[in-house]
Write an enzyme that holds these catalytic residues in place. Sequence first.
Site, PDB file in Angstrom:
ATOM      1  N   PHE A 127       0.846  -1.189   0.000  1.00  0.00           N
ATOM      2  CA  PHE A 127       0.000   0.000   0.000  1.00  0.00           C
ATOM      3  C   PHE A 127       0.883   1.242   0.000  1.00  0.00           C
ATOM      4  O   PHE A 127       1.868   1.317   0.750  1.00  0.00           O
ATOM      5  CB  PHE A 127      -0.941   0.006   1.208  1.00  0.00           C
ATOM      6  CG  PHE A 127      -2.028   1.029   1.095  1.00  0.00           C
ATOM      7  CD1 PHE A 127      -3.047   0.858   0.173  1.00  0.00           C
ATOM      8  CD2 PHE A 127      -2.022   2.171   1.879  1.00  0.00           C
ATOM      9  CE1 PHE A 127      -4.054   1.807   0.041  1.00  0.00           C
ATOM     10  CE2 PHE A 127      -3.023   3.118   1.757  1.00  0.00           C
ATOM     11  CZ  PHE A 127      -4.038   2.938   0.831  1.00  0.00           C
ATOM     12  N   ASP A 198       2.044  -5.636   7.035  1.00  0.00           N
ATOM     13  CA  ASP A 198       0.825  -4.844   7.082  1.00  0.00           C
ATOM     14  C   ASP A 198      -0.341  -5.811   6.917  1.00  0.00           C
ATOM     15  O   ASP A 198      -0.472  -6.487   5.886  1.00  0.00           O
ATOM     16  CB  ASP A 198       0.825  -3.801   5.960  1.00  0.00           C
ATOM     17  CG  ASP A 198      -0.347  -2.830   6.053  1.00  0.00           C
ATOM     18  OD1 ASP A 198      -1.419  -3.229   6.555  1.00  0.00           O
ATOM     19  OD2 ASP A 198      -0.216  -1.684   5.587  1.00  0.00           O
ATOM     20  N   TYR A 223     -10.557  -0.315  10.610  1.00  0.00           N
ATOM     21  CA  TYR A 223     -11.821   0.062   9.968  1.00  0.00           C
ATOM     22  C   TYR A 223     -12.224  -0.816   8.799  1.00  0.00           C
ATOM     23  O   TYR A 223     -13.281  -0.599   8.213  1.00  0.00           O
ATOM     24  CB  TYR A 223     -11.782   1.526   9.525  1.00  0.00           C
ATOM     25  CG  TYR A 223     -10.591   1.937   8.684  1.00  0.00           C
ATOM     26  CD1 TYR A 223     -10.542   1.682   7.325  1.00  0.00           C
ATOM     27  CD2 TYR A 223      -9.522   2.589   9.263  1.00  0.00           C
ATOM     28  CE1 TYR A 223      -9.455   2.066   6.562  1.00  0.00           C
ATOM     29  CE2 TYR A 223      -8.423   2.995   8.519  1.00  0.00           C
ATOM     30  CZ  TYR A 223      -8.400   2.721   7.165  1.00  0.00           C
ATOM     31  OH  TYR A 223      -7.316   3.100   6.411  1.00  0.00           O
ATOM     32  N   LYS A 224     -11.425  -1.799   8.454  1.00  0.00           N
ATOM     33  CA  LYS A 224     -11.804  -2.693   7.362  1.00  0.00           C
ATOM     34  C   LYS A 224     -12.537  -3.913   7.935  1.00  0.00           C
ATOM     35  O   LYS A 224     -13.674  -3.812   8.380  1.00  0.00           O
ATOM     36  CB  LYS A 224     -10.574  -3.078   6.546  1.00  0.00           C
ATOM     37  CG  LYS A 224      -9.944  -1.910   5.779  1.00  0.00           C
ATOM     38  CD  LYS A 224      -8.760  -2.370   4.974  1.00  0.00           C
ATOM     39  CE  LYS A 224      -8.196  -1.328   4.043  1.00  0.00           C
ATOM     40  NZ  LYS A 224      -7.873  -0.026   4.612  1.00  0.00           N
ATOM     41  N   ARG A 372     -12.862  -3.695  -7.344  1.00  0.00           N
ATOM     42  CA  ARG A 372     -12.622  -4.592  -6.217  1.00  0.00           C
ATOM     43  C   ARG A 372     -13.944  -5.007  -5.572  1.00  0.00           C
ATOM     44  O   ARG A 372     -14.818  -4.180  -5.329  1.00  0.00           O
ATOM     45  CB  ARG A 372     -11.754  -3.921  -5.154  1.00  0.00           C
ATOM     46  CG  ARG A 372     -10.387  -3.488  -5.616  1.00  0.00           C
ATOM     47  CD  ARG A 372      -9.510  -3.146  -4.406  1.00  0.00           C
ATOM     48  NE  ARG A 372     -10.175  -2.259  -3.455  1.00  0.00           N
ATOM     49  CZ  ARG A 372      -9.659  -1.922  -2.268  1.00  0.00           C
ATOM     50  NH1 ARG A 372      -8.496  -2.420  -1.896  1.00  0.00           N
ATOM     51  NH2 ARG A 372     -10.323  -1.106  -1.465  1.00  0.00           N
TER      52      ARG A 372
END
Length: 413
Positions: A127, A198, A223-224, A372
């Site tokens: 990322f 990560d 938050y995912k 996605r």
Amino acid sequence: MSSLDRANCEALDAKDPLAIARDRFHLPEGIVYLDGNSLGALPRATAEHVQTVIQAQWGHDLITSWNKHGWVDLPRRLGAQIARLIGAQSDEVVVCDSTSLNVFKLISAALALRPDRKVILSDNGNFPTDLYMAQGLAQLLSRDHHLEIVPPEAVIDRIDTDVAVVMLTEVDYRTGRRHDMATINAKAKATGAHTLWDLAHSAGALPVDLNGTGADFAVGCGYKYLNGGPGAPAFLFVARRWQDATQQPLFGWFGHAVPFAFETAYQPKPGIDRFLVGTPPVLSMAALECGLTTFDGIDLALVRQKSLALGDLMIRLVDQECAGFGLTLASPTEGGLRGSQVSYAHSAGYAVMQALIARGVIGDFRAPDLMRFGFTPLYVRYQDIWDAVATLKAVLETAEWRLPAFNRRAAVT
């Protein structure tokens, strides 16, 4: 192989052992939500709990809530809840700051362990914020450190005795491609390098075994798949063997050995707490706490089993229903090589995704051409996959994605 229809998918839902978890979330009627890999759905318990923290704790008990309601313990308490999801001990994980800041802290700690080495190794599927943090730290240190970026498949061969830290996202945020954590950790250990993982697209979506595979450091967001809400605090992991041997560069008062002694000289706390910096964001942590409780009683092996089944189902249905419309599978076909998402490339991917969202199927887009579709097994159903693919087929057949409204780029894609 015979064709599938919606009834087949409903039959799978009827046998799903995780179906009970769906009721733990607020899911808008008529929406198929396949973007939990970007922002998890709202747990039903969150609004009431946060309101209690606001009104009863902050409103009534005021500052006494730091002790009375354990606000001061939130970083460690939530860290212990996350630890069981990522194969760590409860004293190896702490919730604090953002993923970016935690990456900065842990790269610094890892580099200090190998002052003779200058290479931070990563791949082009990492990322961007992780890469930016590495670049910024190298520039700040001005000691000839540099970030080296290679293709994902070249990482294992590039790990050598000049590499200080291998920094990777376990699951590629664009394609869902998954690194072999155990193999990379073993190669790093053999060459004297350290690893920093990560877990933004892993934690809560699939079993992670940091200690079992010998990981040194890790970060992740709340938050995912952890359903902590927009901008939820992140977490970091430091293996016990490195906690007292390392020091992070951001000397904050919550990382001080005795914060309420208000000393002018910094002395770090022992253990994982030395990686804390500032005052915990209590309201955000209260929301994250509800996100983590959605995993109560959940077997992560079943989560992974369903995740793979949902991905396999989508790939099969797109092949069955959407052939000839310019879609190219960007994710690995083999389930074991991907995380909990499937991505498709399309020349008009942004517009197609906007048309899908307008019809109630929410995924997202990543430049230059990827759509996605993320699968959160706690609330995504097999019938949702059927409905999503049927909607995708309709959007492509009618070419409604060509409408100007679907081609205007928004700030967030």
